[in-house]
Design a protein around this motif. Structure first.
Motif, mmCIF file in Angstrom:
data_model
loop_
_atom_site.group_PDB
_atom_site.id
_atom_site.type_symbol
_atom_site.label_atom_id
_atom_site.label_comp_id
_atom_site.label_asym_id
_atom_site.label_seq_id
_atom_site.Cartn_x
_atom_site.Cartn_y
_atom_site.Cartn_z
ATOM 1 N N LEU A 50 30.703 -11.379 4.248
ATOM 2 C CA LEU A 50 29.927 -10.806 2.944
ATOM 3 C C LEU A 50 30.699 -9.958 2.272
ATOM 4 C CD1 LEU A 50 26.464 -10.380 4.652
ATOM 5 C CD2 LEU A 50 26.773 -12.260 3.092
ATOM 6 N N PRO A 51 31.144 -10.439 1.174
ATOM 7 C CA PRO A 51 32.066 -9.771 0.249
ATOM 8 C C PRO A 51 31.658 -8.364 -0.130
ATOM 9 C CG PRO A 51 31.659 -11.779 -0.803
ATOM 10 C CD PRO A 51 30.767 -11.884 0.321
ATOM 11 N N GLN A 52 30.212 -8.414 -0.374
ATOM 12 C CA GLN A 52 29.955 -7.252 -1.131
ATOM 13 C C GLN A 52 28.309 -6.792 -0.579
ATOM 14 O OE1 GLN A 52 29.336 -7.767 -5.511
ATOM 15 N NE2 GLN A 52 31.343 -8.607 -5.559
ATOM 16 N N GLY A 53 28.061 -5.472 -0.775
ATOM 17 C CA GLY A 53 26.574 -5.231 -0.298
ATOM 18 C C GLY A 53 25.730 -5.702 -1.545
ATOM 19 N N GLN A 54 24.444 -5.420 -1.317
ATOM 20 C CA GLN A 54 23.369 -5.933 -2.119
ATOM 21 C C GLN A 54 22.448 -4.744 -2.320
ATOM 22 O OE1 GLN A 54 21.710 -9.338 -0.257
ATOM 23 N NE2 GLN A 54 23.555 -10.503 -0.475
ATOM 24 N N LEU A 59 28.458 -0.768 1.569
ATOM 25 C CA LEU A 59 28.410 -1.814 2.794
ATOM 26 C C LEU A 59 29.352 -1.424 3.846
ATOM 27 C CD1 LEU A 59 28.377 -4.856 2.998
ATOM 28 C CD2 LEU A 59 30.637 -5.090 1.759
ATOM 29 N N ARG A 60 28.738 -1.728 5.061
ATOM 30 C CA ARG A 60 29.457 -1.095 6.200
ATOM 31 C C ARG A 60 30.062 -2.129 6.857
ATOM 32 N NH1 ARG A 60 26.868 3.443 8.892
ATOM 33 N NH2 ARG A 60 29.029 4.324 8.564
ATOM 34 N N THR A 61 31.171 -1.904 7.813
ATOM 35 C CA THR A 61 31.876 -3.056 8.327
ATOM 36 C C THR A 61 31.620 -3.056 9.842
ATOM 37 O OG1 THR A 61 33.383 -3.221 6.490
ATOM 38 C CG2 THR A 61 34.198 -4.307 8.543
ATOM 39 N N VAL A 62 31.566 -4.110 10.532
ATOM 40 C CA VAL A 62 31.244 -4.204 11.943
ATOM 41 C C VAL A 62 32.556 -5.255 12.354
ATOM 42 C CG1 VAL A 62 29.875 -4.837 13.972
ATOM 43 C CG2 VAL A 62 28.833 -3.694 12.044
ATOM 44 N N ARG A 82 21.512 -8.616 7.648
ATOM 45 C CA ARG A 82 21.852 -7.143 7.140
ATOM 46 C C ARG A 82 22.532 -7.055 5.800
ATOM 47 N NH1 ARG A 82 20.848 -2.951 11.095
ATOM 48 N NH2 ARG A 82 21.910 -1.621 9.447
ATOM 49 N N ALA A 83 21.991 -7.074 4.643
ATOM 50 C CA ALA A 83 22.733 -7.035 3.749
ATOM 51 C C ALA A 83 23.604 -5.728 3.310
ATOM 52 C CB ALA A 83 21.861 -6.872 2.296
#
Ligand code: MN
Length: 191
Positions: A50-54, A59-62, A82-83
Motif C-alpha cells: 500500500l503506497p499511501q495511508g488513507q 502510514l506505518r510499516t511492518v 488496516r489503512a
C-alpha cells in the motif's frame, strides 16, 4: 486433421518433419498463457503493498520475515484491513535484514525457522546494528513450547506469538509493538 484444429484453437502450431527412410517427427508448439503474478514474489522484493495511508493517518510499516507462503498470505490479509499500515515481506533472514536497514520499518515480525539463518540470529544482528537496534521485533513461530518462548524472549524479542496465528491475539500484539515503536522513536535500543 482434428489435432491440427485443436492446437490452432489453443494458439499453437503443429507440423511434421519427414526424412525419407527414417520416418517422421511430428511437433506442436503451444503458446503458454502468462503465469499469474505471485504476490509473494512481489513482496519478497520489499515492494510496498500500500503506497499511501488513507484519511491522513500516519502510514506505518511492518516488515514480515517468513518463508511459509500460507503465513505470509494470512498476515498480508490482516494488514490489508488496516489503512494505517503497509506491509513489507522477506522470505529469508538475509533479505529481511537488508529490508530492515533500507526501509526502517516500525515493527518487524520474525519467523524463527528460516532458510539459511534462524530468526533468532537475524534478530540479534538487527539488535546489534545501530541502524536497526530501535525497531521492536516480534517472533512469530511454530515453536510453541514454553522453553522456546522463554529462549526467544531472553534473546531479545519484544514479544513471541505462536502459530497457528490467532487473529485477535496477533492484532493486539501488533498494536502493542506499534505503540512501543511510537514511544521509543529516539533510535535507542529497547533494552
Ligand atoms: Mn519458517
Amino acid at each position: 486433421m482434428v489435432s491440427k484444429q485443436l492446437v490452432e484453437v489453443m494458439g499453437g502450431t503443429i507440423g511434421a518433419d519427414s526424412t525419407v527412410g527414417v520416418g517422421s517427427v511430428f511437433w506442436i508448439e503451444l503458446v503458454m498463457a502468462p503465469a499469474p503474478r505471485l504476490i509473494v514474489a512481489e513482496t519478497a522484493r520489499g515492494v510496498p503493498m500500500l503506497p499511501q495511508g488513507q484519511g491522513g493517518a500516519p502510514l506505518r510499516t511492518v516488515l514480515y520475515v517468513e518463508d511459509n507462503p500460507a503465513n505470509l498470505e494470512l498476515i498480508k490479509q490482516l494488514i490489508a484491513r488496516r489503512a494505517d499500515l503497509r506491509l513489507l515481506c522477506a522470505t529469508a533472514a538475509a533479505s529481511g535484514i537488508e529490508s530492515a536497514r533500507t526501509h526502517q520499518p516500525d515493527v518487524i515480525l520474525m519467523d524463527i525457522n528460516l532458510p539459511g539463518m534462524s530468526g533468532i540470529d537475524a534478530m540479534k544482528i538487527l539488535r546489534a546494528d545501530p541502524a536497526t537496534a530501535h525497531i521492536p521485533i516480534v517472533a512469530l513461530s511454530a515453536n510453541a513450547m514454553l522453553h522456546d518462548i522463554e529462549k526467544g524472549m531472553e534473546a531479545g524479542f519484544l514479544n513471541y506469538i505462536t502459530k497457528p496465528i490467532e487473529v485477535k491475539q496477533f492484532m493486539v500484539a501488533l498494536d502493542a509493538a506499534l505503540s512501543f515503536s511510537q514511544t521509543d522513536s529516539g533510535h535507542t535500543a529497547y533494552n
